[in-house]
Design an enzyme around this catalytic site. Structure first.
Site, PDB file in Angstrom:
ATOM      1  N   ASP A  53       0.830  -1.207   0.000  1.00  0.00           N
ATOM      2  CA  ASP A  53       0.000   0.000   0.000  1.00  0.00           C
ATOM      3  C   ASP A  53       0.871   1.265   0.000  1.00  0.00           C
ATOM      4  OD1 ASP A  53      -2.605   1.127  -0.012  1.00  0.00           O
ATOM      5  OD2 ASP A  53      -2.484   1.515   2.134  1.00  0.00           O
ATOM      6  N   ARG A  89      -6.870  -4.812   1.912  1.00  0.00           N
ATOM      7  CA  ARG A  89      -7.582  -6.072   2.154  1.00  0.00           C
ATOM      8  C   ARG A  89      -8.650  -6.315   1.100  1.00  0.00           C
ATOM      9  NH1 ARG A  89      -8.358  -5.134   8.638  1.00  0.00           N
ATOM     10  NH2 ARG A  89      -6.299  -5.895   9.344  1.00  0.00           N
ATOM     11  N   ASP A 105      -1.676  -9.723   8.792  1.00  0.00           N
ATOM     12  CA  ASP A 105      -1.015  -8.420   8.809  1.00  0.00           C
ATOM     13  C   ASP A 105       0.483  -8.603   8.613  1.00  0.00           C
ATOM     14  OD1 ASP A 105      -3.403  -7.180   9.168  1.00  0.00           O
ATOM     15  OD2 ASP A 105      -3.031  -6.492  11.214  1.00  0.00           O
ATOM     16  N   ASP A 107       3.047  -7.239   9.867  1.00  0.00           N
ATOM     17  CA  ASP A 107       3.946  -7.219  11.023  1.00  0.00           C
ATOM     18  C   ASP A 107       3.663  -8.354  12.001  1.00  0.00           C
ATOM     19  OD1 ASP A 107       1.525  -6.060  11.610  1.00  0.00           O
ATOM     20  OD2 ASP A 107       2.349  -4.102  12.128  1.00  0.00           O
ATOM     21  N   ASP A 191     -12.180  -3.778  10.961  1.00  0.00           N
ATOM     22  CA  ASP A 191     -12.155  -5.234  11.053  1.00  0.00           C
ATOM     23  C   ASP A 191     -13.235  -5.744  12.004  1.00  0.00           C
ATOM     24  OD1 ASP A 191     -10.803  -3.996  13.115  1.00  0.00           O
ATOM     25  OD2 ASP A 191      -9.147  -5.423  13.172  1.00  0.00           O
TER      26      ASP A 191
END
Length: 416
Positions: A53, A89, A105, A107, A191
């Site tokens: 992104d 997403r 994700d 990380d 989310d």
């Protein structure tokens, strides 16, 4: 089906598409992708769709390097920064071809065997959503839903409403059937909205509690996405989740049960310790933002499900009483223990937080009344009718809690 040369070609869809939305993911992305590559599910049954992104730290280049050497199919999409996690997403979901989708994700990382175990339980139980046990690394993680593995449950009869992050296995047919996508207008709580809708629309939810499937990693640089955003975004998140619950669940006990989540997890923290640091302008604005939510969704049914200090603060928010609210928050911030007051022959227990039976404040006694779970730790609380055992228990409670005894003596005429 035959190809142009007449040979038989078997076309199979992957079992799972791992969607990775990545922004400034380095160096955490290295372990994230290593955890994908180490999965025990046959690489031919896994595909990865990774969306960079608009990163400037080498995230996109590392994703392309991974795609060139990975044993599973990897698609890398690079785009301009969208400003939040929902856009990447959604882009990844649009490209997914697996029977299931897992949102990872950049990380964080998967636990060993995570995909294999989650796909297996979904196939065995026929469920649409699978929660794999989450463990925090340098940060907290949800805990209340991992006491027992469940092949099939739902959002009303378990604690899964307290984990609404997107890092779960979703049956893609469910998402496509209902046109489900992440709300790109939200910059926090997107989310939660997506996952709650999936829970409510799902034909069953499974819980893998006996094996860590996901490691939620706290970044040393403090850039984890959930830490960003001002307080107004939290009200946006609460509003969206409350509206979704009201739209999909008829009024009644089941709706009240789910409404506890946005009231306690999303809204109430705005009226916790940080309230004491807020300026008068911010306090006024928070009450303005809360008012339509309280008017529309706060109910006696929701109130009864909360702890006393939660109920009291939200009651004062609904009543527009910042002066009383400040006193309560100061009391909580000082980590004081509220005295316990037994009445009605030991059948009613009140927790004496600020402004209890203060005529000028006018807060109803019922706001301070402890529910069954909250009352259990206090000496003298019993659920049976009055009797000799009850009288002994009440006597012990009054001896152990002098503050409650004194209040009971001084306010005897006002006791219910």
């Amino acid at each position: 089906m035959p190809d142009d040369e007449g040979e038989n070609v078997t076309v199979t869809e992957p079992d799972v598409t791992v969607v990775i939305g990545a922004y400034e993911g380095m160096p955490y992305l290295v372990e994230c992708l290593a955890s994908v590559e180490a999965q025990t599910l046959d690489p031919a049954r896994v595909e990865v769709v990774a969306v960079d992104d608009g990163s400037t730290d080498g995230t996109g280049e590392y994703l392309e390097e991974f795609a060139a050497r990975a044993p599973m199919a990897v698609t890398v999409i690079r785009q301009r920064n969208s400003g939040g996690p929902s856009g990447p997403r959604n882009v990844g979901l649009a490209r997914a071809t697996g029977r299931y989708v897992f949102f990872l994700d950049a990380d964080d990382r998967l636990g060993p065997e995570a995909l294999q175990r989650m796909v297996a339980v979904a196939d065995r139980a026929g469920t649409d959503v699978v929660l794999g046990r989450v463990e925090g690394v340098n940060r907290g993680a949800p805990k209340s839903m991992w006491h027992k593995s469940l092949d099939r449950t739902d959002v009303f009869s378990s604690h899964i409403k307290y984990t609404l992050s997107a890092q779960k296995l979703f049956r893609r047919a469910l998402l496509e059937r209902h046109g489900m996508r992440f709300d790109e207008s939200l910059f926090t709580g997107e989310d939660a909205l997506f996952t709650m809708e999936a829970y409510l629309r799902a034909d069953g939810v499974s819980v893998v509690a006996d094996h860590t499937c996901y490691y939620l990693v706290g970044r040393d640089d403090g850039k984890h996405v959930t830490k960003g955003g001002g307080y107004a975004l939290r009200f946006d998140s609460a509003r969206s989740l409350m509206r979704l619950i009201a739209d999909l669940v008829p009024a009644g006990e089941r709706r009240d049960l789910l409404m506890v989540r946005p009231f306690v997890v999303t809204l109430l923290p705005q009226f916790g310790p940080r309230w004491l640091k807020d300026s008068e302008e911010v306090r006024r604005h928070k009450l303005e933002l809360a008012k339509p939510l309280m008017d529309a969704y706060w109910s006696a049914g929701v109130s009864r499900l909360l702890k006393v200090h939660e109920r009291l603060r939200l009651h004062l928010v609904a009543a527009g009483r910042p002066d009383l609210l400040t006193d309560v928050v100061k009391f909580l911030r000082a980590d004081k223990q509220a005295a316990a007051l037994l009445e009605k022959g030991g059948r009613h227990l009140y927790l004496v937080y600020p402004h209890f039976r203060d005529r000028k404040a006018g807060v109803p006694d019922e706001v301070y009344r402890a529910g069954e779970r909250e009352a259990r730790p206090f000496l003298g609380w019993v659920e049976q009718p009055a009797g000799s055992l009850l009288r002994r228990a009440v006597r012990k409670a009054r001896q152990a809690l002098p503050a409650a005894r004194d209040l009971n003596r001084d306010d005897r005429t006002a006791a219910a």
